[in-house]
Design an enzyme around this catalytic site. Structure first.
Site, mmCIF file in Angstrom:
data_model
loop_
_atom_site.group_PDB
_atom_site.id
_atom_site.type_symbol
_atom_site.label_atom_id
_atom_site.label_comp_id
_atom_site.label_asym_id
_atom_site.label_seq_id
_atom_site.Cartn_x
_atom_site.Cartn_y
_atom_site.Cartn_z
ATOM 1 N N ASP A 178 0.819 -1.216 0.000
ATOM 2 C CA ASP A 178 0.000 0.000 0.000
ATOM 3 C C ASP A 178 0.847 1.258 0.000
ATOM 4 O O ASP A 178 0.413 2.325 -0.438
ATOM 5 C CB ASP A 178 -0.923 0.022 1.212
ATOM 6 C CG ASP A 178 -2.023 -0.998 1.031
ATOM 7 O OD1 ASP A 178 -1.777 -2.181 1.328
ATOM 8 O OD2 ASP A 178 -3.098 -0.624 0.528
ATOM 9 N N ASN B 175 1.657 -3.127 4.075
ATOM 10 C CA ASN B 175 0.642 -3.935 3.404
ATOM 11 C C ASN B 175 -0.353 -4.385 4.479
ATOM 12 O O ASN B 175 -0.220 -4.034 5.659
ATOM 13 C CB ASN B 175 1.295 -5.136 2.699
ATOM 14 C CG ASN B 175 0.343 -5.837 1.754
ATOM 15 O OD1 ASN B 175 -0.309 -5.201 0.926
ATOM 16 N ND2 ASN B 175 0.214 -7.150 1.868
HETATM 17 O O1 MRU Z 1 -7.635 -2.753 3.280
HETATM 18 P P1 MRU Z 1 -7.380 -3.146 1.851
HETATM 19 O O2 MRU Z 1 -8.150 -4.340 1.421
HETATM 20 O O3 MRU Z 1 -7.515 -1.971 0.919
HETATM 21 O O4 MRU Z 1 -5.853 -3.561 1.848
HETATM 22 C C1 MRU Z 1 -5.304 -3.987 0.633
HETATM 23 C C2 MRU Z 1 -3.950 -4.517 0.738
HETATM 24 O O5 MRU Z 1 -3.318 -4.491 1.782
HETATM 25 C C3 MRU Z 1 -3.342 -5.008 -0.541
HETATM 26 O O6 MRU Z 1 -2.495 -6.084 -0.309
HETATM 27 C C4 MRU Z 1 -2.556 -3.856 -1.163
HETATM 28 O O7 MRU Z 1 -3.368 -2.746 -1.348
HETATM 29 C C5 MRU Z 1 -1.946 -4.240 -2.435
HETATM 30 S S1 MRU Z 1 -3.074 -4.063 -3.754
HETATM 31 C C6 MRU Z 1 -2.448 -4.482 -5.222
#
Ligand code: MRU
Length: 353
Positions: free
Chosen positions: A246, A256
């Site tokens: 992220d 992440n």
């Molecule tokens: O809370 P989320 O579902 O938005 O978190 C997403 C993640 O942690 C993903 O692994 C990350 O965004 C990578 S997306 C290609």
């Protein structure tokens, strides 16, 4: 292989349709977002989630905001867009792609000061469409670079058992995925033996979303509860870990989904290569380490409930940090569209900017 059968977002020229990721895989339903306020809520409430998908959605949010404006005053129009940017910016704090995409839209707006409102509206739609298309192309390049990264580490070995955490697939992007993009590219070459999918409590992005994508693509997998990873690794059932990100700090620390840090510690213990797959837009070059990454704390009810069913009474205190960061020292390589970044991460990341 195409971007996959999964359409995370569909732009129909007026509104953005988002597959409702809160309901998958049991219900496939699209939510229509025809105002920037609806885009804000869709990101905040996780109808759409995953760093690159949030970025592209935010960009469409600004295009939608521009089209919502029906007045004639140019300065009111620019104020309205400013308000929309600030609102969408406040939806979620961790994924840097959100801020990156909004900055990109802001740059377009600033460069068009003085142009006709109708022209600006059209150009903002064009930019969001371009971003969507580029995201899929970038993910395919990440996939190809991922195949090469596996070749570099594993030599002639050509079948892999890979663990992934959360969902960094087509659903988390405009299509194809980052971590799942690497897995898709390996699968295209017949190089996947099995994918071990971490369930990813509390929101179950692994069990609900990653498993669904793998099922659609006919890639072999099984789901485990998060606390089973050490056991599975100890049985030599994992050759490598591939996750998304992220936000990546300039020293390579990678934020992440919560639990990724723990997986990286286990991988290090068992000497299993640990890969992060992400676009360059996920790198926040302005921060020096992971400790500067804002970590979202989400509503405690996500812990108290599973898919709306209460498992813990309201009065019991809970914590719900939604992300953690994996220190660069636990990462074998960061796979981007431009290069596979290895240690020394700080120097090698710098070269890309
Ligand atoms: O809370 P989320 O579902 O938005 O978190 C997403 C993640 O942690 C993903 O692994 C990350 O965004 C990578 S997306 C290609």
């Amino acid at each position: 292989m195409s971007a996959g059968n999964v359409r995370t977002l569909i732009w129909d020229g007026k509104a953005l349709k988002l597959i409702d990721q809160r309901k998958l895989p049991l219900v496939t339903e699209y939510m229509i977002c025809d105002s920037y306020e609806k885009i804000y809520s869709a990101i905040k409430d996780m109808v759409v989630r995953g760093a690159p998908a949030i970025g592209v959605t935010a960009a469409y949010g600004i295009a939608i905001a521009a089209n919502q404006y029906s007045g004639k005053s140019e300065s009111d129009f620019h104020d309205f867009l400013k308000k929309a940017i600030a609102r969408i910016e406040s939806s979620r704090p961790t994924a840097v792609n959100l801020f990156w995409a909004l900055k990109r839209m802001q740059k377009i707006i600033s460069g068009l000061q003085g142009e006709k409102i109708e022209d600006i509206k059209r150009k903002l739609v064009n930019e969001a469409e371009k971003m969507e298309k580029q995201d899929i192309e970038i993910n395919k390049m990440i996939g190809e670079n991922g195949v090469q990264a596996f070749r570099d580490i594993f030599g002639t070995k050509n079948k892999f058992k890979i663990l992934t955490h959360c969902n960094a697939g087509a659903l988390a992007t405009a299509g194809y995925g980052t971590a799942l993009g690497v897995i898709r590219s390996l699968a295209d070459k017949g190089q996947i033996e099995n994918i071990v999918v971490d369930e990813t409590r509390p929101y179950l992005q692994g069990a609900r979303l990653t498993a669904w994508e793998l099922q659609e693509e006919k890639i072999p997998y099984f789901i485990i509860a998060d606390n089973m990873a050490a056991y599975i690794m100890s049985k030599n059932e994992i050759d490598a870990v591939v996750v998304g990100a992220d936000r990546i700090a300039s020293n390579g620390d990678s934020a992440n989904k919560i639990g990724t840090f723990g997986v990286s510690i286990l991988a290090k213990y068992f000497k299993i290569p640990f890969f992060v797959a992400a676009p360059i837009s996920t790198i926040d070059i302005d921060i020096s380490s992971g400790s500067e990454i804002p970590i979202e704390e989400r509503n405690g009810n996500e812990i108290r409930e599973v898919m709306g069913a209460k498992i813990i009474p309201e009065y019991m205190p809970v914590r719900n940090p939604s992300f953690d960061f994996t220190p660069y020292s636990n990462i074998t390589a960061i796979i981007t569209e431009k290069a596979v970044i290895k240690s020394p991460f700080k120097n090698n990341i710098k070269k890309l900017f």
